[in-house]
Design a protein around this motif. Structure first.
Motif, mmCIF file in Angstrom:
data_model
loop_
_atom_site.group_PDB
_atom_site.id
_atom_site.type_symbol
_atom_site.label_atom_id
_atom_site.label_comp_id
_atom_site.label_asym_id
_atom_site.label_seq_id
_atom_site.Cartn_x
_atom_site.Cartn_y
_atom_site.Cartn_z
ATOM 1 N N GLY C 46 0.819 -1.205 0.000
ATOM 2 C CA GLY C 46 0.000 0.000 0.000
ATOM 3 C C GLY C 46 0.850 1.251 0.000
ATOM 4 N N ILE C 47 1.930 1.239 0.806
ATOM 5 C CA ILE C 47 2.786 2.427 0.858
ATOM 6 C C ILE C 47 3.451 2.646 -0.493
ATOM 7 C CG2 ILE C 47 4.930 3.302 1.861
ATOM 8 C CD1 ILE C 47 3.929 2.030 4.527
ATOM 9 N N VAL C 48 3.891 1.559 -1.154
ATOM 10 C CA VAL C 48 4.518 1.697 -2.472
ATOM 11 C C VAL C 48 3.520 2.307 -3.470
ATOM 12 C CG1 VAL C 48 5.475 0.436 -4.425
ATOM 13 C CG2 VAL C 48 6.158 -0.160 -2.114
ATOM 14 N N VAL C 49 2.305 1.744 -3.517
ATOM 15 C CA VAL C 49 1.303 2.229 -4.466
ATOM 16 C C VAL C 49 0.962 3.682 -4.188
ATOM 17 C CG1 VAL C 49 -1.079 1.964 -5.208
ATOM 18 C CG2 VAL C 49 0.338 -0.047 -4.900
ATOM 19 N N THR C 50 0.758 4.003 -2.894
ATOM 20 C CA THR C 50 0.425 5.373 -2.508
ATOM 21 C C THR C 50 1.498 6.351 -2.950
ATOM 22 O OG1 THR C 50 -0.731 4.501 -0.612
ATOM 23 C CG2 THR C 50 -0.142 6.802 -0.543
ATOM 24 N N PHE C 51 2.768 5.957 -2.703
ATOM 25 C CA PHE C 51 3.883 6.823 -3.070
ATOM 26 C C PHE C 51 3.859 7.093 -4.572
ATOM 27 C CE2 PHE C 51 8.314 7.424 -4.362
ATOM 28 C CZ PHE C 51 8.633 8.514 -3.587
ATOM 29 N N LEU C 52 3.671 6.003 -5.355
ATOM 30 C CA LEU C 52 3.659 6.166 -6.813
ATOM 31 C C LEU C 52 2.526 7.081 -7.249
ATOM 32 C CD1 LEU C 52 4.508 2.560 -8.019
ATOM 33 C CD2 LEU C 52 5.938 4.602 -8.079
ATOM 34 N N VAL C 53 1.329 6.900 -6.662
ATOM 35 C CA VAL C 53 0.182 7.705 -7.075
ATOM 36 C C VAL C 53 0.408 9.171 -6.739
ATOM 37 C CG1 VAL C 53 -2.258 8.144 -6.650
ATOM 38 C CG2 VAL C 53 -1.470 5.816 -6.980
ATOM 39 N N VAL C 54 0.913 9.438 -5.524
ATOM 40 C CA VAL C 54 1.103 10.840 -5.119
ATOM 41 C C VAL C 54 2.161 11.501 -5.982
ATOM 42 C CG1 VAL C 54 1.846 12.323 -3.237
ATOM 43 C CG2 VAL C 54 0.324 10.433 -2.775
ATOM 44 N N ARG C 55 3.221 10.753 -6.351
ATOM 45 C CA ARG C 55 4.254 11.332 -7.192
ATOM 46 C C ARG C 55 3.770 11.504 -8.623
ATOM 47 N NH1 ARG C 55 9.377 11.899 -5.136
ATOM 48 N NH2 ARG C 55 9.643 13.183 -6.987
ATOM 49 N N ALA C 56 2.976 10.558 -9.119
ATOM 50 C CA ALA C 56 2.558 10.601 -10.521
ATOM 51 C C ALA C 56 1.502 11.674 -10.755
ATOM 52 C CB ALA C 56 2.034 9.239 -10.961
ATOM 53 N N PHE C 57 0.629 11.914 -9.770
ATOM 54 C CA PHE C 57 -0.465 12.884 -9.959
ATOM 55 C C PHE C 57 -0.403 13.952 -8.880
ATOM 56 C CE2 PHE C 57 -1.948 8.699 -11.366
ATOM 57 C CZ PHE C 57 -2.155 8.968 -12.695
ATOM 58 N N PRO C 58 0.581 14.871 -8.962
ATOM 59 C CA PRO C 58 0.672 15.895 -7.924
ATOM 60 C C PRO C 58 -0.526 16.847 -8.002
ATOM 61 C CG PRO C 58 2.215 16.359 -9.682
ATOM 62 C CD PRO C 58 1.566 15.042 -10.024
ATOM 63 N N LEU C 59 -1.002 17.276 -6.849
ATOM 64 C CA LEU C 59 -2.156 18.178 -6.799
ATOM 65 C C LEU C 59 -1.681 19.614 -6.650
ATOM 66 C CD1 LEU C 59 -4.453 16.170 -4.427
ATOM 67 C CD2 LEU C 59 -4.763 16.510 -6.854
ATOM 68 N N GLU C 60 -2.522 20.514 -7.104
ATOM 69 C CA GLU C 60 -2.235 21.923 -6.916
ATOM 70 C C GLU C 60 -2.215 22.227 -5.416
ATOM 71 O OE1 GLU C 60 -4.238 25.866 -8.391
ATOM 72 O OE2 GLU C 60 -4.810 24.173 -9.650
ATOM 73 N N PRO C 61 -1.274 23.055 -4.961
ATOM 74 C CA PRO C 61 -1.253 23.326 -3.519
ATOM 75 C C PRO C 61 -2.522 24.028 -3.060
ATOM 76 C CG PRO C 61 0.297 24.718 -4.692
ATOM 77 C CD PRO C 61 -0.174 23.698 -5.661
ATOM 78 N N LEU C 62 -2.970 23.659 -1.879
ATOM 79 C CA LEU C 62 -4.237 24.173 -1.361
ATOM 80 C C LEU C 62 -3.982 24.579 0.074
ATOM 81 C CD1 LEU C 62 -7.405 24.124 -1.950
ATOM 82 C CD2 LEU C 62 -7.370 21.970 -0.757
ATOM 83 N N PRO C 63 -4.327 25.803 0.446
ATOM 84 C CA PRO C 63 -4.077 26.181 1.839
ATOM 85 C C PRO C 63 -5.036 25.447 2.774
ATOM 86 C CG PRO C 63 -5.096 27.993 0.659
ATOM 87 C CD PRO C 63 -4.930 26.888 -0.327
ATOM 88 N N LEU C 64 -4.471 24.609 3.611
ATOM 89 C CA LEU C 64 -5.302 23.853 4.551
ATOM 90 C C LEU C 64 -5.079 24.416 5.939
ATOM 91 C CD1 LEU C 64 -4.534 20.226 3.360
ATOM 92 C CD2 LEU C 64 -6.631 21.475 3.003
ATOM 93 N N ASP C 65 -5.581 25.621 6.187
ATOM 94 C CA ASP C 65 -5.348 26.171 7.516
ATOM 95 C C ASP C 65 -6.624 26.120 8.353
ATOM 96 O OD1 ASP C 65 -6.443 27.904 5.837
ATOM 97 O OD2 ASP C 65 -4.885 29.420 5.941
ATOM 98 N N GLY C 66 -7.480 25.168 8.056
ATOM 99 C CA GLY C 66 -8.704 25.020 8.840
ATOM 100 C C GLY C 66 -8.415 24.370 10.185
ATOM 101 N N ARG C 67 -9.336 24.613 11.128
ATOM 102 C CA ARG C 67 -9.259 23.931 12.423
ATOM 103 C C ARG C 67 -10.521 23.110 12.565
ATOM 104 N NH1 ARG C 67 -5.480 26.270 11.674
ATOM 105 N NH2 ARG C 67 -4.362 27.964 12.687
ATOM 106 N N LEU C 68 -10.353 21.860 12.932
ATOM 107 C CA LEU C 68 -11.519 20.996 13.081
ATOM 108 C C LEU C 68 -12.110 21.167 14.471
ATOM 109 C CD1 LEU C 68 -13.190 18.598 11.882
ATOM 110 C CD2 LEU C 68 -11.667 17.124 13.174
ATOM 111 N N SER C 69 -13.404 21.499 14.532
ATOM 112 C CA SER C 69 -14.087 21.531 15.830
ATOM 113 C C SER C 69 -15.045 20.347 15.859
ATOM 114 C CB SER C 69 -14.859 22.824 16.008
ATOM 115 O OG SER C 69 -14.248 23.866 15.306
ATOM 116 N N PRO C 70 -14.872 19.424 16.817
ATOM 117 C CA PRO C 70 -15.635 18.166 16.775
ATOM 118 C C PRO C 70 -17.139 18.350 16.895
ATOM 119 C CG PRO C 70 -13.850 18.066 18.388
ATOM 120 C CD PRO C 70 -13.922 19.468 17.928
ATOM 121 N N LEU C 71 -17.597 19.160 17.840
ATOM 122 C CA LEU C 71 -19.043 19.256 18.042
ATOM 123 C C LEU C 71 -19.769 19.884 16.855
ATOM 124 C CD1 LEU C 71 -19.770 19.967 21.798
ATOM 125 C CD2 LEU C 71 -20.509 18.044 20.404
#
Lengths: 105, 130, 222
Positions: C46-71
């Protein structure tokens, strides 16, 4: 369980036939795509009902594949259905500002 | 009634409700007058219907390995149905396949025409996007 | 100009660097869910496949500065499930109801958030809540153009706009960044989104008291 299978199977078959009517009548390629989407989801539901009836999980991987197939199909058709479907909305404001364009680096 | 029987009855209810929603979606795409309203029929009842059928199947099978795959089917459905509906609706609007006379208010056309008029004022050449 | 600042901000954001890792974790989870079990061999492949997929199809950078509030997130999930059931029954009733289906409308809803992530999430959720379908997204102005089924008059248009804003508010309370939360609080104090200084007023803000230049509801045949 047999009665349940017959009822759900009958409803799904009717749904697929009705979608076939829309598929034949069109009028546009996108209308037909929507119809194909509904037929595909009836197919998924039908396979699931059969698996539930005979209580076996052999066809579950098929469901995973079909669930993604419909999405890929409708996105591909929507993108290549002609027209200017890829351009951003025209800029809107007092003066054009190239940095606001979606495809700006 | 044992736990297994309860699960089977719940599964039967889910399967029948789900199939009924699929049927409603199919009736909708035949009866509704234009593509955007048909997309409403093809997105909401269809997504919930398929979700219910999947839940019914999971309640009937009751094994771990199938449950995980079915969870994936459900998640994929919830993620992809809205995106697919949006893509088709967007293409329909841009290809002018929308029946404008069925709309009470159309703020997108207003917006596009405003932008077009502004562009024409700035640059009186050939109209863009004609 | 705001967009330019936003773009440089996004390149520097903490989340832009975290995105491949988050994608990889999600792909690994899908891998295990597909196999239905966890074992050392599966994890390695799984780690090998994941690595290949992430390297082969890079995503545009997205600012992920959200904070998760559980309730609020739980409230969002419950409300969304209820909305999905309501939407399905509503559309099903319209399909089997005798007579012609009700008229509809395309309305513009300008969101309070400025983040692409929340814009996407709101658009996704809007499709599955009662009556609405996104037909166009204006990313630079974070405005959704929504096709609403079953609209008869302008009162219902305003009610629909409010319901989309309520949905967006639930999403911001669940996942929003501090910046989004501040924008939301400011907007809720004034009831409605603030018009940014660099934008002309949207169609919603055109007052009926203006002269005949404002497009009427039926007059603008092409």
């Amino acid at each position: 369980m047999t009665v349940v299978t017959l009822i759900s199977g009958g409803m799904l078959a009717a749904a697929a036939l009705l979608s076939l009517v829309r598929l034949l009548r069109g009028p546009g390629v996108l209308d037909r795509m929507v119809a194909v989407d509904v037929i595909l989801s009836c197919l998924i539901a039908g396979i699931a009902v059969e698996a539930a009836y005979s209580r076996h999980g052999t066809t579950v991987p098929v469901l995973v594949v079909l669930a993604l197939l419909g999405f890929v199909g409708s996105v591909a058709v929507a993108r290549f259905s002609g027209g200017d479907t890829d351009a951003p909305l025209p800029p809107h404001g007092p003066e054009p500002d190239p940095s606001r364009r979606r495809d700006a680096p | 009634m044992s736990g297994d029987e309860v699960a089977d009855v719940l599964a039967a209810i889910c399967l029948i409700t789900g199939s009924a929603l699929s049927l409603a979606a199919a009736i909708g795409i035949v009866r509704f007058p234009d593509l955007l309203t048909r997309l409403h029929a093809a997105s909401k009842p269809q997504a919930l219907g398929l979700l219910l059928v999947i839940i019914g199947l999971g309640l009937r099978l009751r094994t771990g390995i199938d449950a995980t795959s079915l969870l994936l089917v459900g998640v994929f459905q919830l993620l992809t149905v809205p995106v697919g509906a949006h893509m088709v609706g967007r293409a329909a609007y841009r290809n002018r396949q929308v029946h404008r006379e069925l709309l009470v208010v159309d703020e997108l056309t207003e917006r596009l025409e405003e932008a077009r008029a502004e562009a024409a004022e700035r640059d009186p050449g050939p109209p863009p996007g004609a | 100009m705001r967009r330019l600042e936003h773009d440089t901000l996004r390149a520097r954001s903490r989340g832009a660097r975290l995105l491949p890792q988050i994608t990889a974790l999600w792909l690994l989870a899908v891998w295990f869910l597909l196999w239905g079990k966890v074992s050392p061999g599966l994890a390695a492949s799984g780690i090998v496949v994941t690595f290949l997929v992430v390297r082969a199809f890079p995503l545009e950078p997205l600012p992920l500065d959200g904070r998760l509030s559980p309730l609020p997130a739980l409230w969002l999930a419950l409300h969304f499930g209820w909305d999905l059931v309501r939407a399905s029954t509503q559309v099903s009733w319209l399909t089997i109801r005798p007579g012609a289906p009700p008229p509809s409308a395309v309305i513009a809803v300008r969101l309070r958030t400025r983040s692409d992530l929340l814009l996407t999430l709101t658009a996704e959720c809007v499709v599955l809540v009662p009556g609405s379908l996104v037909v166009e997204i204006d990313r630079t102005e974070t405005t959704l153009y929504i096709h609403v089924f079953g609209i008869h008059d302008t009162d219902e248009v305003e009610r629909e706009r409010r319901s989309v804003w309520a949905l967006e508010a639930r999403l911001i309370r669940a996942f929003g960044s501090p910046e989004d939360r501040a924008l939301l609080d400011a907007a809720e104090a004034g009831d409605g989104p603030p018009a940014p200084p660099d934008a002309v007023p949207g169609p919603a803000d055109v007052a009926p008291a203006t002269d005949g230049a404002a497009p009427s509801e039926e007059g603008d045949a092409r």
